[in-house]
Write an enzyme that holds these catalytic residues in place. Structure first.
Site, PDB file in Angstrom:
ATOM      1  N   ASP A 156       0.830  -1.271   0.014  1.00  0.00           N
ATOM      2  CA  ASP A 156       0.096  -0.012  -0.044  1.00  0.00           C
ATOM      3  C   ASP A 156       0.823   1.101  -0.023  1.00  0.00           C
ATOM      4  O   ASP A 156       0.309   2.203   0.521  1.00  0.00           O
ATOM      5  CB  ASP A 156      -1.037   0.038   1.269  1.00  0.00           C
ATOM      6  CG  ASP A 156      -1.720  -1.214   1.240  1.00  0.00           C
ATOM      7  OD1 ASP A 156      -2.105  -1.773   0.325  1.00  0.00           O
ATOM      8  OD2 ASP A 156      -1.904  -1.824   2.430  1.00  0.00           O
ATOM      9  N   HIS A 186      -4.089  -2.699  -6.278  1.00  0.00           N
ATOM     10  CA  HIS A 186      -3.474  -1.611  -6.968  1.00  0.00           C
ATOM     11  C   HIS A 186      -4.547  -0.697  -7.258  1.00  0.00           C
ATOM     12  O   HIS A 186      -5.121  -0.908  -8.244  1.00  0.00           O
ATOM     13  CB  HIS A 186      -2.500  -2.039  -7.885  1.00  0.00           C
ATOM     14  CG  HIS A 186      -1.415  -2.790  -7.394  1.00  0.00           C
ATOM     15  ND1 HIS A 186      -0.529  -3.382  -8.305  1.00  0.00           N
ATOM     16  CD2 HIS A 186      -1.075  -3.105  -6.222  1.00  0.00           C
ATOM     17  CE1 HIS A 186       0.409  -3.970  -7.322  1.00  0.00           C
ATOM     18  NE2 HIS A 186       0.240  -4.111  -6.399  1.00  0.00           N
TER      19      HIS A 186
HETATM   20  P1  IMP Z   1      -2.518 -12.858   3.255  1.00  0.00           P
HETATM   21  O1  IMP Z   1      -1.686 -12.294   2.006  1.00  0.00           O
HETATM   22  O2  IMP Z   1      -4.122 -12.410   2.795  1.00  0.00           O
HETATM   23  O3  IMP Z   1      -2.547 -14.174   3.689  1.00  0.00           O
HETATM   24  O4  IMP Z   1      -2.575 -11.728   4.689  1.00  0.00           O
HETATM   25  C1  IMP Z   1      -1.555 -11.869   5.366  1.00  0.00           C
HETATM   26  C2  IMP Z   1      -0.908 -10.463   5.838  1.00  0.00           C
HETATM   27  O5  IMP Z   1      -0.463  -9.713   4.762  1.00  0.00           O
HETATM   28  C3  IMP Z   1      -2.128  -9.613   6.487  1.00  0.00           C
HETATM   29  O6  IMP Z   1      -1.664  -8.746   7.355  1.00  0.00           O
HETATM   30  C4  IMP Z   1      -2.647  -8.820   5.324  1.00  0.00           C
HETATM   31  O7  IMP Z   1      -3.417  -7.564   5.745  1.00  0.00           O
HETATM   32  C5  IMP Z   1      -1.547  -8.315   4.484  1.00  0.00           C
HETATM   33  N1  IMP Z   1      -1.473  -8.056   3.133  1.00  0.00           N
HETATM   34  C6  IMP Z   1      -1.813  -9.015   2.033  1.00  0.00           C
HETATM   35  N2  IMP Z   1      -1.829  -8.464   0.978  1.00  0.00           N
HETATM   36  C7  IMP Z   1      -1.763  -7.104   1.286  1.00  0.00           C
HETATM   37  C8  IMP Z   1      -1.599  -6.004   0.321  1.00  0.00           C
HETATM   38  O8  IMP Z   1      -1.665  -6.087  -0.752  1.00  0.00           O
HETATM   39  N3  IMP Z   1      -1.451  -4.627   1.069  1.00  0.00           N
HETATM   40  C9  IMP Z   1      -1.256  -4.709   2.467  1.00  0.00           C
HETATM   41  N4  IMP Z   1      -1.413  -5.683   3.214  1.00  0.00           N
HETATM   42  C10 IMP Z   1      -1.372  -7.007   2.562  1.00  0.00           C
END
Ligand code: IMP
Length: 412
Positions: free
Chosen positions: A13, A43
């Site tokens: 982000d 994005h």
């Molecule tokens: P997961 O990737 O859905 O398994 O989430 C694991 C961690 O990564 C969590 O804290 C999510 O909020 C974070 N996360 C996953 N993708 C993003 C992204 O694109 N931006 C920010 N945080 C992310």
């Protein structure tokens, strides 16, 4: 020929979408690549009055004439990919399907993975990872257990595809205690058949042959990073991380491009830190400042809509990430959110107990919104950027000065 990577140095982000959209313009790019992660990424690209939030497709999809590679390190939820395709067409009148190039090893993420993601979070009780709920962890777990279904499966007959899917149902039941509803099963099967119908001819036989042809033609390649360095599976912040290697090395592995071919790594970060999901945030703001910056910066997850925790920029950590990721230049985004502040702390070091030590930067009186030349920035802003760049030891290539695609300073 060139290979560039846009690498987020923080928790995702940081505004990669804007830099990726600029770098994947056909004036600078022939191939736009996503290498790792899946629909957890979000994005946002804003151009004039148009706004698109992409989850699977790389930013090159808003332009015509750029190949769109979905690399072998990804886990792809097909309905999310179809949504991205529809959105790109609706907002930018582009035709992404005709330009898709899909690695055969790219894994397919299904309803069972989403259900298993929720189940694993439930089992953690009060100590959840705070995942995006997109099924990412179980999709990568299935890949590591060597039971996953890869894109190349879409070349099989419908009957064979259904058989493969039924084996997965048994695996999910045995491993995660997840039993899908008949509707969820039916939806997955329809998705797989639709994927076969629409994407089969986009799935490459051999990505090395594709890349070699592109290299022979001196192609300009932009890899759009997913998430950020601090969310990488091997980061010290484990278990509050995602399930793929979201680093420079991980993106090269996921793209399937030889490491030695990488020419440029643009490290992105915001002028303040944010994080969505579980895990600590060393330089977190007090509640009043946090709410102010969440409002001013629109800090809400683009995949889940959750509010992002907000912190002062941890520059000493950013410097380490920049070193680890072998960055060759920096992109600093969203300092325009500091318009109207009198001074801003930035953590430039830590004390013996690991507590942050702050330097306070005086802020500018005039707004920096929409400024397109470094020399037009107020003195305080010039000092802010120059000092940050000096402390990291890397030149700045991009400065974001607002939400629109064109609110960007490109340094020579
Ligand atoms: P997961 O990737 O859905 O398994 O989430 C694991 C961690 O990564 C969590 O804290 C999510 O909020 C974070 N996360 C996953 N993708 C993003 C992204 O694109 N931006 C920010 N945080 C992310």
């Amino acid at each position: 020929m060139s290979v560039k990577l846009i690498q987020d140095l923080r928790y995702g982000d940081t505004g990669k979408g804007k830099i990726s959209a600029y770098e994947s313009d056909p004036a600078r790019c022939d191939v736009s690549v996503r290498a790792v992660g899946g629909g957890n990424a979000g994005h946002v690209i804003m151009r004039d009055t148009r706004k698109i939030s992409l989850h699977i497709l790389p930013a090159g999809c808003i332009h015509e004439g750029v190949d769109l590679v979905l690399g072998r390190g990804m886990v792809t939820h097909l309905p999310t990919l179809f949504d991205d395709i529809r959105e790109a067409h609706a907002q930018f009148q582009s035709n992404p399907v005709g330009r898709l190039v899909i690695a055969p090893e790219n894994h397919i993420l299904l309803n069972g993975h989403k259900r298993a993601d929720a189940e694993l979070e439930r089992r953690r009780g009060n100590d959840t990872v705070g995942t995006t709920g997109s099924g990412i962890g179980p999709a990568y777990a299935d890949k590591a257990m060597r039971v996953g279904m890869r894109m190349e499966a879409l070349r099989k007959s419908p009957a064979e595809l259904k058989d493969m899917y039924r084996s997965l149902l048994l695996h999910w039941a045995a491993t995660y205690n997840v039993i899908l509803t008949p509707q969820e099963e039916q939806q997955d099967i329809e998705t797989l058949l639709k994927g076969k119908d629409r994407l089969e001819d986009k799935i490459q036989k051999d990505m090395a042959a594709y890349w070699q042809k592109k290299f022979d033609k001196q192609a300009r390649i932009t890899i759009e990073g997913a998430q950020g360095s601090l969310l990488s599976i091997d980061n010290g912040g484990y278990p509050y991380v995602t399930s793929s290697p979201t680093t420079t090395a991980g993106h090269m592995q996921g793209a399937g491009i030889p490491v030695r071919e990488l020419n440029e790594v643009i490290g992105t970060f915001k002028a303040y830190d944010t994080r969505v999901g579980g895990g600590p945030l060393l330089t977190r703001m007090d509640a009043e400042a946090e709410q102010r910056f969440q409002d001013k910066g629109g800090e809400r997850g683009s995949t889940t809509g959750r509010l992002r925790s907000t912190a002062w920029l941890n520059l000493s950590d950013t410097q380490k990430r920049a070193w680890e990721e072998a960055v060759t230049s920096l992109a600093v985004l969203k300092a325009d959110i500091f318009d109207g502040e009198s001074e801003i702390p930035v953590a430039i070091d830590v004390d013996g107990e690991g507590r942050p030590l702050y330097k306070r930067y005086p802020m500018w009186k005039e707004s920096i919104r929409g400024i397109r030349k470094f020399d037009d920035l107020p003195d305080e802003a010039q000092f802010f950027y120059t000092d940050i760049s000096t402390r990291i030891g890397t030149p700045i290539r991009y400065i974001g000065t607002g939400p629109d695609h064109d609110d960007l300073i490109v340094m020579d």
